[in-house]
Design an enzyme around this catalytic site. Sequence first.
Site, PDB file in Angstrom:
ATOM      1  N   MET A   1      48.605 -37.290 -46.199  1.00  0.00           N
ATOM      2  CA  MET A   1      49.342 -37.008 -47.611  1.00  0.00           C
ATOM      3  C   MET A   1      50.500 -36.107 -47.518  1.00  0.00           C
ATOM      4  SD  MET A   1      47.910 -39.124 -49.287  1.00  0.00           S
ATOM      5  CE  MET A   1      48.470 -38.933 -50.925  1.00  0.00           C
ATOM      6  N   HIS A   8      48.771 -48.027 -47.250  1.00  0.00           N
ATOM      7  CA  HIS A   8      49.219 -47.518 -48.603  1.00  0.00           C
ATOM      8  C   HIS A   8      48.402 -48.340 -49.613  1.00  0.00           C
ATOM      9  CE1 HIS A   8      51.789 -45.802 -51.512  1.00  0.00           C
ATOM     10  NE2 HIS A   8      52.051 -46.991 -51.843  1.00  0.00           N
ATOM     11  N   LEU A  35      59.876 -43.733 -46.829  1.00  0.00           N
ATOM     12  CA  LEU A  35      58.636 -43.681 -47.075  1.00  0.00           C
ATOM     13  C   LEU A  35      57.960 -44.671 -47.771  1.00  0.00           C
ATOM     14  CD1 LEU A  35      56.421 -41.325 -48.125  1.00  0.00           C
ATOM     15  CD2 LEU A  35      57.272 -41.660 -50.334  1.00  0.00           C
TER      16      LEU A  35
END
Length: 196
Positions: A90, A109, A144
Amino acid sequence: HKRVAILLSGGGSNMVALVDSMTGDHPARPCLVLSNDPNAGGLVRAAERGIATAAVDHRPFRGDRPAFEAELMKPLLAAEPDIICLAGFMRVLTAGFVAHWQGRMLNIHPSLLPKYKGLHTHARALEAGDSEHGCTVHEVTPALDDGPILGQARVPVLPGDTPEVLAARVLEQEHRLYPAVLRRFAADDRTPVFLG
Ligand code: GAR
Protein backbone atom coordinates in the site's frame (compact mmCIF):
# COMPACT_ATOMS: atom_id res chain seq x y z
CA HIS A 1 13.33 -21.65 -11.22
CA LYS A 2 12.48 -17.95 -11.54
CA ARG A 3 12.84 -16.17 -8.20
CA VAL A 4 9.78 -14.27 -6.94
CA ALA A 5 9.80 -11.53 -4.29
CA ILE A 6 6.43 -10.56 -2.85
CA LEU A 7 5.77 -7.11 -1.33
CA LEU A 8 2.86 -6.65 1.05
CA SER A 9 1.48 -4.37 3.74
CA GLY A 10 -1.25 -6.45 5.37
CA GLY A 11 -2.59 -9.90 6.02
CA GLY A 12 -1.07 -11.40 2.93
CA SER A 13 -3.85 -13.66 1.69
CA ASN A 14 -2.71 -13.04 -1.90
CA MET A 15 0.88 -13.80 -0.88
CA VAL A 16 -0.30 -17.14 0.58
CA ALA A 17 -2.17 -17.96 -2.64
CA LEU A 18 0.95 -17.16 -4.70
CA VAL A 19 3.34 -19.06 -2.44
CA ASP A 20 1.09 -22.11 -2.23
CA SER A 21 0.89 -22.18 -6.03
CA MET A 22 4.67 -22.28 -6.51
CA THR A 23 5.25 -26.02 -6.14
CA GLY A 24 5.81 -28.97 -8.43
CA ASP A 25 6.28 -28.09 -12.10
CA HIS A 26 5.66 -24.37 -11.46
CA PRO A 27 8.45 -22.34 -13.13
CA ALA A 28 8.97 -20.07 -10.09
CA ARG A 29 9.70 -20.20 -6.38
CA PRO A 30 9.38 -17.52 -3.67
CA CYS A 31 12.68 -15.95 -2.55
CA LEU A 32 11.53 -13.12 -0.23
CA VAL A 33 8.47 -11.57 1.38
CA LEU A 34 9.06 -7.90 2.13
CA SER A 35 6.81 -5.44 3.95
CA ASN A 36 6.72 -1.73 4.76
CA ASP A 37 4.96 -2.67 8.02
CA PRO A 38 7.05 -4.70 10.49
CA ASN A 39 3.78 -5.88 12.10
CA ALA A 40 2.11 -7.07 8.89
CA GLY A 41 0.37 -10.40 9.38
CA GLY A 42 1.71 -11.50 6.03
CA LEU A 43 5.26 -11.62 7.41
CA VAL A 44 4.23 -14.20 10.00
CA ARG A 45 2.38 -16.27 7.42
CA ALA A 46 5.44 -16.19 5.13
CA ALA A 47 7.83 -17.18 7.92
CA GLU A 48 5.51 -20.08 8.84
CA ARG A 49 6.00 -21.26 5.27
CA GLY A 50 9.77 -21.11 5.56
CA ILE A 51 10.19 -18.07 3.32
CA ALA A 52 12.79 -15.37 4.03
CA THR A 53 11.15 -12.17 5.27
CA ALA A 54 12.23 -8.57 5.72
CA ALA A 55 10.58 -5.30 6.72
CA VAL A 56 11.47 -1.68 6.07
CA ASP A 57 9.21 0.58 8.10
CA HIS A 58 8.22 3.55 5.91
CA ARG A 59 7.21 5.77 8.82
CA PRO A 60 10.64 7.10 9.91
CA PHE A 61 11.15 8.37 6.35
CA ARG A 62 8.23 10.81 6.75
CA GLY A 63 7.24 10.92 3.10
CA ASP A 64 10.79 10.86 1.69
CA ARG A 65 9.97 8.13 -0.83
CA PRO A 66 13.40 7.94 -2.47
CA ALA A 67 15.08 7.43 0.93
CA PHE A 68 12.50 4.76 1.90
CA GLU A 69 12.92 3.01 -1.43
CA ALA A 70 16.73 3.03 -1.12
CA GLU A 71 16.31 0.96 2.07
CA LEU A 72 13.64 -1.24 0.47
CA MET A 73 16.01 -1.90 -2.42
CA LYS A 74 18.69 -3.46 -0.16
CA PRO A 75 16.95 -6.72 0.85
CA LEU A 76 15.29 -6.84 -2.55
CA LEU A 77 18.57 -6.69 -4.50
CA ALA A 78 20.12 -9.20 -2.09
CA ALA A 79 17.29 -11.66 -2.88
CA GLU A 80 18.00 -11.35 -6.64
CA PRO A 81 14.38 -11.68 -7.77
CA ASP A 82 13.45 -12.24 -11.41
CA ILE A 83 9.87 -11.17 -10.69
CA ILE A 84 8.34 -8.89 -8.05
CA CYS A 85 4.69 -9.33 -7.08
CA LEU A 86 2.99 -6.47 -5.27
CA ALA A 87 0.29 -8.16 -3.18
CA GLY A 88 -1.57 -5.60 -1.11
CA PHE A 89 1.50 -3.34 -0.96
CA MET A 90 0.00 0.00 0.00
CA ARG A 91 2.88 2.42 -0.71
CA VAL A 92 3.08 4.39 -3.95
CA LEU A 93 6.39 3.69 -5.71
CA THR A 94 8.44 6.37 -7.48
CA ALA A 95 9.14 6.27 -11.21
CA GLY A 96 12.79 5.56 -10.44
CA PHE A 97 12.02 2.46 -8.38
CA VAL A 98 9.51 1.22 -10.95
CA ALA A 99 12.00 1.81 -13.79
CA HIS A 100 14.55 -0.44 -12.09
CA TRP A 101 12.10 -3.37 -12.18
CA GLN A 102 10.23 -2.44 -15.36
CA GLY A 103 8.79 -5.50 -17.10
CA ARG A 104 9.44 -7.66 -14.03
CA MET A 105 6.94 -6.21 -11.52
CA LEU A 106 3.26 -7.18 -11.22
CA ASN A 107 0.45 -5.72 -9.11
CA ILE A 108 -3.04 -6.88 -8.19
CA HIS A 109 -5.70 -4.22 -7.89
CA PRO A 110 -9.25 -4.80 -6.59
CA SER A 111 -11.20 -3.37 -9.52
CA LEU A 112 -11.76 -3.96 -13.22
CA LEU A 113 -9.11 -1.50 -14.41
CA PRO A 114 -9.16 1.07 -15.91
CA LYS A 115 -12.11 1.64 -13.56
CA TYR A 116 -11.41 2.74 -9.98
CA LYS A 117 -7.69 3.29 -9.72
CA GLY A 118 -6.61 4.11 -6.18
CA LEU A 119 -8.45 3.33 -2.95
CA HIS A 120 -12.02 2.41 -1.85
CA THR A 121 -12.70 0.52 -5.06
CA HIS A 122 -15.57 -1.59 -3.71
CA ALA A 123 -17.50 1.36 -2.29
CA ARG A 124 -17.00 3.24 -5.54
CA ALA A 125 -18.31 0.33 -7.65
CA LEU A 126 -21.40 0.14 -5.40
CA GLU A 127 -21.98 3.92 -5.53
CA ALA A 128 -21.78 3.83 -9.32
CA GLY A 129 -24.46 1.11 -9.43
CA ASP A 130 -22.20 -1.27 -11.37
CA SER A 131 -23.64 -4.71 -12.05
CA GLU A 132 -20.21 -6.30 -12.05
CA HIS A 133 -16.88 -5.72 -10.38
CA GLY A 134 -13.65 -7.65 -10.00
CA CYS A 135 -9.88 -7.53 -9.91
CA THR A 136 -6.97 -6.95 -12.27
CA VAL A 137 -3.34 -8.06 -12.42
CA HIS A 138 -1.16 -5.70 -14.42
CA GLU A 139 2.45 -4.89 -15.11
CA VAL A 140 3.61 -1.98 -12.99
CA THR A 141 4.50 1.23 -14.82
CA PRO A 142 5.18 4.62 -13.24
CA ALA A 143 1.51 5.73 -13.39
CA LEU A 144 -0.56 4.40 -10.45
CA ASP A 145 -2.67 1.29 -11.21
CA ASP A 146 -1.81 1.54 -14.89
CA GLY A 147 0.27 -0.64 -17.19
CA PRO A 148 -0.48 -3.60 -19.45
CA ILE A 149 -3.28 -5.83 -18.14
CA LEU A 150 -2.21 -9.45 -17.60
CA GLY A 151 -5.50 -10.75 -16.24
CA GLN A 152 -8.94 -9.92 -14.90
CA ALA A 153 -11.59 -11.79 -12.94
CA ARG A 154 -15.18 -10.60 -12.78
CA VAL A 155 -17.79 -11.04 -10.06
CA PRO A 156 -21.46 -10.01 -9.98
CA VAL A 157 -22.60 -7.19 -7.72
CA LEU A 158 -25.59 -8.56 -5.80
CA PRO A 159 -28.55 -6.86 -4.11
CA GLY A 160 -27.69 -5.86 -0.54
CA ASP A 161 -23.93 -5.91 -1.10
CA THR A 162 -21.86 -3.82 1.27
CA PRO A 163 -18.27 -2.85 0.45
CA GLU A 164 -17.11 -5.59 2.84
CA VAL A 165 -19.26 -8.34 1.31
CA LEU A 166 -18.25 -7.32 -2.20
CA ALA A 167 -14.57 -7.14 -1.20
CA ALA A 168 -14.72 -10.72 0.09
CA ARG A 169 -16.28 -11.90 -3.18
CA VAL A 170 -13.53 -10.16 -5.15
CA LEU A 171 -10.74 -11.40 -2.85
CA GLU A 172 -11.77 -15.01 -3.51
CA GLN A 173 -11.20 -14.35 -7.21
CA GLU A 174 -7.89 -12.55 -6.54
CA HIS A 175 -6.66 -15.82 -5.04
CA ARG A 176 -7.45 -17.62 -8.33
CA LEU A 177 -6.34 -14.88 -10.70
CA TYR A 178 -2.94 -13.89 -9.31
CA PRO A 179 -1.49 -17.45 -9.26
CA ALA A 180 -2.84 -18.07 -12.78
CA VAL A 181 -1.17 -14.90 -14.10
CA LEU A 182 2.11 -15.54 -12.26
CA ARG A 183 2.35 -19.05 -13.68
CA ARG A 184 2.09 -17.70 -17.22
CA PHE A 185 4.33 -14.71 -16.58
CA ALA A 186 7.04 -16.91 -15.07
CA ALA A 187 6.92 -18.98 -18.25
CA ASP A 188 7.45 -15.75 -20.27
CA ASP A 189 3.83 -15.90 -21.51
CA ARG A 190 2.10 -12.52 -21.28
CA THR A 191 -1.20 -13.61 -22.80
CA PRO A 192 -3.87 -12.13 -20.48
CA VAL A 193 -5.90 -14.48 -18.24
CA PHE A 194 -9.64 -13.76 -18.07
CA LEU A 195 -11.72 -15.49 -15.38
CA GLY A 196 -15.39 -15.32 -14.40
C1 GAR B 1 -6.23 -7.09 -1.85
O1 GAR B 1 -7.62 -6.97 -2.02
C2 GAR B 1 -5.50 -6.33 -2.92
O2 GAR B 1 -6.12 -6.40 -4.18
C3 GAR B 1 -5.55 -4.93 -2.38
O3 GAR B 1 -5.31 -5.09 -1.00
C4 GAR B 1 -5.79 -6.36 -0.57
C5 GAR B 1 -4.68 -7.09 0.15
O4 GAR B 1 -5.16 -8.26 0.76
N1 GAR B 1 -4.57 -4.10 -2.99
C6 GAR B 1 -4.72 -2.79 -3.14
O5 GAR B 1 -5.69 -2.17 -2.77
C7 GAR B 1 -3.55 -2.11 -3.84
N2 GAR B 1 -3.77 -0.70 -3.93
P1 GAR B 1 -4.14 -9.41 1.23
O6 GAR B 1 -3.08 -8.73 2.11
O7 GAR B 1 -4.98 -10.34 2.02
O8 GAR B 1 -3.55 -10.02 0.02
